[in-house]
Design an enzyme around this catalytic site. Structure first.
Site, short mmCIF file in Angstrom:
data_model
loop_
_atom_site.label_atom_id
_atom_site.label_comp_id
_atom_site.label_asym_id
_atom_site.label_seq_id
_atom_site.Cartn_x
_atom_site.Cartn_y
_atom_site.Cartn_z
N ASP A 189 0.83 -1.20 0.00
CA ASP A 189 0.00 0.00 0.00
C ASP A 189 0.87 1.26 0.00
O ASP A 189 1.86 1.34 0.75
CB ASP A 189 -0.86 -0.04 1.26
CG ASP A 189 -1.96 1.01 1.26
OD1 ASP A 189 -2.79 0.98 0.36
OD2 ASP A 189 -1.96 1.86 2.18
N GLU A 245 14.69 -15.15 0.05
CA GLU A 245 14.99 -16.21 1.02
C GLU A 245 13.88 -17.25 1.02
O GLU A 245 14.13 -18.45 1.03
CB GLU A 245 14.98 -15.63 2.44
CG GLU A 245 16.26 -15.18 3.01
CD GLU A 245 16.00 -14.58 4.40
OE1 GLU A 245 15.28 -15.19 5.22
OE2 GLU A 245 16.50 -13.47 4.64
C1 NOJ Z 1 -4.40 2.91 -0.96
C2 NOJ Z 1 -5.52 1.97 -0.69
O1 NOJ Z 1 -5.78 1.24 -1.84
C3 NOJ Z 1 -6.68 2.82 -0.25
O2 NOJ Z 1 -7.86 2.10 -0.18
C4 NOJ Z 1 -6.32 3.44 1.08
O3 NOJ Z 1 -7.35 4.32 1.46
C5 NOJ Z 1 -5.02 4.22 0.99
N1 NOJ Z 1 -4.01 3.53 0.26
C6 NOJ Z 1 -4.49 4.51 2.36
O4 NOJ Z 1 -4.02 3.33 2.96
#
Ligand code: NOJ
Length: 572
Positions: free
Chosen positions: A208, A257
């Site tokens: 993310d 790994e």
């Molecule tokens: C990207 C994620 O896909 C989204 O849903 C989220 O709100 C933001 N990152 C923050 O984590």
């Protein structure tokens, strides 16, 4: 001959656990629900699933606000449920990728609680980005950064002694404090989280906000508005900083790994050979241009990164040609596979996006409300089927988002009082946000909650048109969107199109997107999408293998907003 790594051309299906299947009937999807429905994925013919977060979380951003990285939120089940899911998926030949949220924790995370209860210069605070405010009383934020969800990027805390105190950075919701990646504790902790899930047997991670971890030293003011999809010319001090690459080099070593271990340490070995057990990392990095994004997938960094530029490109032949060419070149330069994606849990579903007029430089909507102009649903679906037909023939790996195989449109008329995306409140109701693409899946056309759960509950109301699009209404129905996806996936696998190589094809009109790609047997497959205003003839002798609409004929050719795969003579 060396074996081609599985992830280079895999089709990966995104399961958004809250909205896929609800086994316990509380209205929120869960891991036992996912396990029970895995058969849908093998029937469809995908290679892997990516699970959006199911970790312990107050759910202020639907799980992207994690308070315990090593456990399952009770709403979604237990760790034992996760192990069962993983083992079953592996038995079925499906790999499982989980989401990792390293840019921020939840404000409920014990680290953040310790930070606010400790002194300003304490080690506890130094895991996050706490700073003194500006202005005479420190009552202005430390810099001008804003939150991606709207409003300021900083929130002031009250110190343990009751005085107004320092500010902490949150590039997203106020409940998602950004971690300080210059702190070795943070690096060690997230590496240990990676190992925790690798030890359980997962096949990889979707990372993310992969472009956000490291910020410019000194946290200087931003000079330009800093949207989520950055451009290097913005020089945004919070996105795409060179230091992120050190993190990914380290993580690549960790996954290597495990890849070398071959067999799963947990979760069942699956049907794969020991040398086919690569664990992978895929970046969610909203970075432009393609060359900058390719830096995330250099040989010693991540395996894949989402190609959001493709998703953002309007349905215009020249624009798509440019995006595809740039993507192919940038990925080839670093030896990485391309990835393709049209929908996910953060964007308006492509069956709806494409139901609006398409113009160069089109700004894609950030949510749609009942009072907004509504899309042309039939046009959107027709184009969405064509866009997917193009995507699944492109070389590289493709990501699908749950429900797109049904041609689901965005829920564009959700009542405002059911919205849960923090974007809605933080933008002062100017952006409707992402709830419309997160509505629970319709599995059965005529049961309460459309088969999402055993009872009537669904955490967001399903729009009336979802019933007719349910899985049981489309399965086995010739020409349905579901059967189209299945057919494309099966042909893609048979012809090994993901491993093909693309050559642009001159179809005689700039409004036609056409290329050939090599099939497994060395023959050429012509992929042709008509984005113009009159039907297009196929070359003599072409044999249609698949078409996004049933109305393709030798006489009529390829109608508007339609894509085909056709076998052609190699010498054509
Ligand atoms: C990207 C994620 O896909 C989204 O849903 C989220 O709100 C933001 N990152 C923050 O984590």
């Amino acid at each position: 001959m060396t074996q081609r790594a599985w992830w280079r051309d895999a089709v990966i299906y995104q399961v958004y656990p809250r909205s896929w299947a609800d086994a316990d009937g509380d209205g929120i999807g869960d891991l036992p629900g996912v396990t029970a429905r895995l058969g849908h994925l093998t029937w469809l013919g995908v290679d892997a699933l990516w699970l959006s977060p199911f970790y312990t979380s107050p759910q202020r951003d639907a799980g992207y606000d994690v308070s315990d990285y090593r456990d399952v939120d009770p709403r979604f089940g237990t760790l034992a449920d996760f192990d069962t899911l993983l083992a079953r998926a592996h038995e079925l030949g499906l790999r499982v990728i989980v989401d990792l949220v390293p840019n921020h924790t939840s404000s409920d995370h014990p680290w953040f609680q310790e930070a606010v209860n400790s002194a300003p210069d304490s080690p506890e605070r130094s895991r996050y980005l706490f700073r003194d405010g500006r202005g005479p009383n420190g009552d202005e934020p430390p810099n001008n950064w804003t939150s991606t969800f709207g409003g300021p990027g900083w929130t002031r805390i009250t110190e343990p002694d009751g005085r107004p105190g320092q500010w902490y950075l949150h590039l997203f919701d106020v409940s998602q404090p950004d971690l300080d990646w210059t702190n070795p504790d943070v690096r060690d902790e997230l590496e240990s989280v990676l190992r925790f899930w690798l030890d359980r047997g997962v096949d990889g991670f979707r990372i993310d906000v992969a472009h956000g971890l490291v910020k410019t030293d000194g946290l200087p003011d931003a000079h330009a508005p800093h949207g989520f999809l950055t451009d290097p010319t913005d020089q945004s001090p919070m996105w795409d900083q060179p230091g992120v690459h050190d993190v990914y080099r380290r993580w690549r070593q960790v996954t290597e790994e495990y890849s070398r271990l071959g067999e799963d340490p947990g979760g069942g070995a699956g049907p794969w050979a020991a040398n086919d057990r690569d664990r992978i990392l895929c970046a969610e990095a909203w970075v432009k241009p393609a060359g900058a994004l390719a830096r995330y997938v250099r040989g010693d960094e991540l395996h894949q990164s989402f190609n959001f530029e493709f998703l953002m490109t309007p349905w215009l032949a020249q624009d798509l040609r440019n995006t595809i060419t740039e993507t192919l070149t940038a990925a080839e330069d670093v030896g990485a596979p391309q990835t393709w994606v049209l929908s996910n849990h953060d964007v308006v579903r492509h069956a709806t996006r494409l139901g609006y007029a398409q113009t160069p430089g089109l700004k894609q909507p950030r949510g749609i409300g009942a009072g907004d102009p509504q899309p042309d649903a039939a046009l959107g679906l027709r184009r969405a089927r064509a866009a997917t037909t193009v995507m699944l023939a492109l070389p590289g790996s493709a990501y699908l988002y749950q429900g797109e195989e049904l041609g689901l449109p965005e829920a564009t008329r959700l009542p405002d009082d059911v919205r849960q995306d923090p974007t809605w409140e933080r933008s002062n109701h100017t952006e409707h946000g992402r709830d419309g693409c997160r509505v629970p899946m319709p599995w059965e056309g005529s049961t309460p909650s459309l088969g999402f759960g055993p009872g009537p509950k669904a955490w967001l109301p399903q729009p009336p048109e979802y019933g007719a699009l349910a899985v049981d209404r489309q399965r086995g129905v010739q020409g349905s969107t579901l059967e189209l996806y299945r057919e494309l996936l099966s042909l893609r696998r048979e012809l090994r199109l993901g491993a093909g190589s693309l050559t642009w094809y001159d179809a005689g009109s700039d409004d036609v997107l056409a290329f050939t790609t090599s099939a497994a047997d060395g023959s050429a497959v012509l992929v042709l999408a008509n984005l113009g205003s009159s039907p297009v003839r196929l070359p003599n002798g072409a044999r249609v293998l698949a078409a996004s609409s049933p109305d393709v004929t030798a006489e009529q050719g390829v109608p508007i907003d339609t894509a085909v795969w056709a076998e052609i003579d190699h010498r054509d």
